[in-house]
Design a protein around this motif. Structure first.
Motif, PDB file in Angstrom:
ATOM      1  N   SER A   1       0.843  -1.193   0.000  1.00  0.00           N
ATOM      2  CA  SER A   1       0.000   0.000   0.000  1.00  0.00           C
ATOM      3  C   SER A   1       0.882   1.247   0.000  1.00  0.00           C
ATOM      4  O   SER A   1       1.757   1.405   0.848  1.00  0.00           O
ATOM      5  CB  SER A   1      -0.898  -0.005   1.235  1.00  0.00           C
ATOM      6  OG  SER A   1      -1.648   1.178   1.289  1.00  0.00           O
ATOM      7  N   VAL A   2       0.652   2.120  -0.962  1.00  0.00           N
ATOM      8  CA  VAL A   2       1.425   3.349  -1.109  1.00  0.00           C
ATOM      9  C   VAL A   2       0.451   4.526  -1.145  1.00  0.00           C
ATOM     10  O   VAL A   2      -0.554   4.483  -1.850  1.00  0.00           O
ATOM     11  CB  VAL A   2       2.269   3.321  -2.402  1.00  0.00           C
ATOM     12  CG1 VAL A   2       2.983   4.644  -2.627  1.00  0.00           C
ATOM     13  CG2 VAL A   2       3.264   2.174  -2.366  1.00  0.00           C
ATOM     14  N   THR A   3       0.762   5.579  -0.376  1.00  0.00           N
ATOM     15  CA  THR A   3      -0.066   6.788  -0.381  1.00  0.00           C
ATOM     16  C   THR A   3       0.740   7.934  -0.968  1.00  0.00           C
ATOM     17  O   THR A   3       1.844   8.232  -0.523  1.00  0.00           O
ATOM     18  CB  THR A   3      -0.543   7.147   1.039  1.00  0.00           C
ATOM     19  OG1 THR A   3      -1.306   6.055   1.543  1.00  0.00           O
ATOM     20  CG2 THR A   3      -1.411   8.400   1.022  1.00  0.00           C
ATOM     21  N   TYR A   4       0.167   8.535  -2.001  1.00  0.00           N
ATOM     22  CA  TYR A   4       0.745   9.715  -2.623  1.00  0.00           C
ATOM     23  C   TYR A   4      -0.098  10.908  -2.174  1.00  0.00           C
ATOM     24  O   TYR A   4      -1.324  10.854  -2.199  1.00  0.00           O
ATOM     25  CB  TYR A   4       0.669   9.629  -4.151  1.00  0.00           C
ATOM     26  CG  TYR A   4       1.332   8.410  -4.743  1.00  0.00           C
ATOM     27  CD1 TYR A   4       2.699   8.236  -4.649  1.00  0.00           C
ATOM     28  CD2 TYR A   4       0.599   7.446  -5.424  1.00  0.00           C
ATOM     29  CE1 TYR A   4       3.320   7.130  -5.214  1.00  0.00           C
ATOM     30  CE2 TYR A   4       1.204   6.351  -5.996  1.00  0.00           C
ATOM     31  CZ  TYR A   4       2.572   6.197  -5.889  1.00  0.00           C
ATOM     32  OH  TYR A   4       3.177   5.103  -6.458  1.00  0.00           O
TER      33      TYR A   4
ATOM     34  N   VAL B   1       0.958  -0.991  -5.139  1.00  0.00           N
ATOM     35  CA  VAL B   1       2.041  -0.995  -6.117  1.00  0.00           C
ATOM     36  C   VAL B   1       2.736  -2.356  -6.030  1.00  0.00           C
ATOM     37  O   VAL B   1       3.028  -2.836  -4.928  1.00  0.00           O
ATOM     38  CB  VAL B   1       3.048   0.147  -5.834  1.00  0.00           C
ATOM     39  CG1 VAL B   1       4.225   0.084  -6.799  1.00  0.00           C
ATOM     40  CG2 VAL B   1       2.354   1.504  -5.940  1.00  0.00           C
ATOM     41  N   PRO B   2       2.996  -3.014  -7.168  1.00  0.00           N
ATOM     42  CA  PRO B   2       3.661  -4.315  -7.151  1.00  0.00           C
ATOM     43  C   PRO B   2       5.039  -4.233  -6.490  1.00  0.00           C
ATOM     44  O   PRO B   2       5.783  -3.274  -6.701  1.00  0.00           O
ATOM     45  CB  PRO B   2       3.799  -4.677  -8.627  1.00  0.00           C
ATOM     46  CG  PRO B   2       2.773  -3.864  -9.327  1.00  0.00           C
ATOM     47  CD  PRO B   2       2.644  -2.604  -8.534  1.00  0.00           C
ATOM     48  N   LEU B   3       5.350  -5.251  -5.682  1.00  0.00           N
ATOM     49  CA  LEU B   3       6.667  -5.300  -5.041  1.00  0.00           C
ATOM     50  C   LEU B   3       7.742  -5.343  -6.117  1.00  0.00           C
ATOM     51  O   LEU B   3       7.556  -5.899  -7.185  1.00  0.00           O
ATOM     52  CB  LEU B   3       6.774  -6.527  -4.138  1.00  0.00           C
ATOM     53  CG  LEU B   3       5.813  -6.574  -2.956  1.00  0.00           C
ATOM     54  CD1 LEU B   3       6.091  -7.797  -2.099  1.00  0.00           C
ATOM     55  CD2 LEU B   3       5.888  -5.313  -2.124  1.00  0.00           C
ATOM     56  N   GLY B   4       8.860  -4.724  -5.807  1.00  0.00           N
ATOM     57  CA  GLY B   4       9.960  -4.660  -6.765  1.00  0.00           C
ATOM     58  C   GLY B   4       9.909  -3.400  -7.619  1.00  0.00           C
ATOM     59  O   GLY B   4      10.893  -3.051  -8.260  1.00  0.00           O
TER      60      GLY B   4
END
Length: 154
Positions: A58-61, A98-101
């Motif tokens: 999980s990514v927050t922009y 977002v996909p890992l890597g």
């Protein structure tokens, strides 16, 4: 008269044979239509392969400021392609997987009116980076790194 009797019996046999052929053709056509419908709609049963999904984080922009800015960010896309939001009203916030890597990135570009805006990036609820854009067509980019393997529970 015998000849007339044979002539009238013969068309009757052909009519019966034509009816039988039509009935058989109709049944075969109905079976084919049923098979096609079954193939198109599928069964949804266990014999279908499950969709492989890449593990994500999980990514927050977040972009703070006033006015508008063009915002480019990465969401759930294994190819690493970006999503662009033109003239987004500020403040703006988006949480995505977002996909890992992949390297989650958010970039902001101010318009001709300039101003000031700040991007912030958090991964799994942890602050990673922030940057400030100012002035006419000012730019800023925040980026982070995701592991290549899923996090384990602690």
């Amino acid at each position: 008269m015998d000849d007339n009797t044979q002539e009238s019996a013969t068309p009757s046999l052909f009519r019966r044979a034509n009816r039988s052929a039509l009935i058989v053709s109709g049944v075969v056509l109905a079976i084919c239509a049923g098979l096609v419908t079954y193939g198109v709609l599928g069964t949804g049963g266990s014999d279908s392969r499950p969709e492989r999904r890449a593990p994500t984080a999980s990514v927050t922009y977040e972009v703070s400021g006033r006015g508008t800015a063009d915002i480019t960010f990465q969401a759930r896309n294994e190819a690493g392609q970006a999503t662009v939001v033109k003239a987004a009203a500020l403040p703006w916030r988006k949480t995505v997987d977002v996909p890992l890597g992949q390297a989650p990135t958010v970039s902001i570009t101010l318009g001709e009116n300039g101003g000031q805006a700040r991007c912030t990036l958090t991964i799994r609820g942890r602050y990673v980076q922030s940057a400030t854009a100012s002035g006419t067509f000012g730019r800023a980019t925040c980026t982070g790194a995701l592991p290549t393997t899923p996090a384990t529970a602690s």
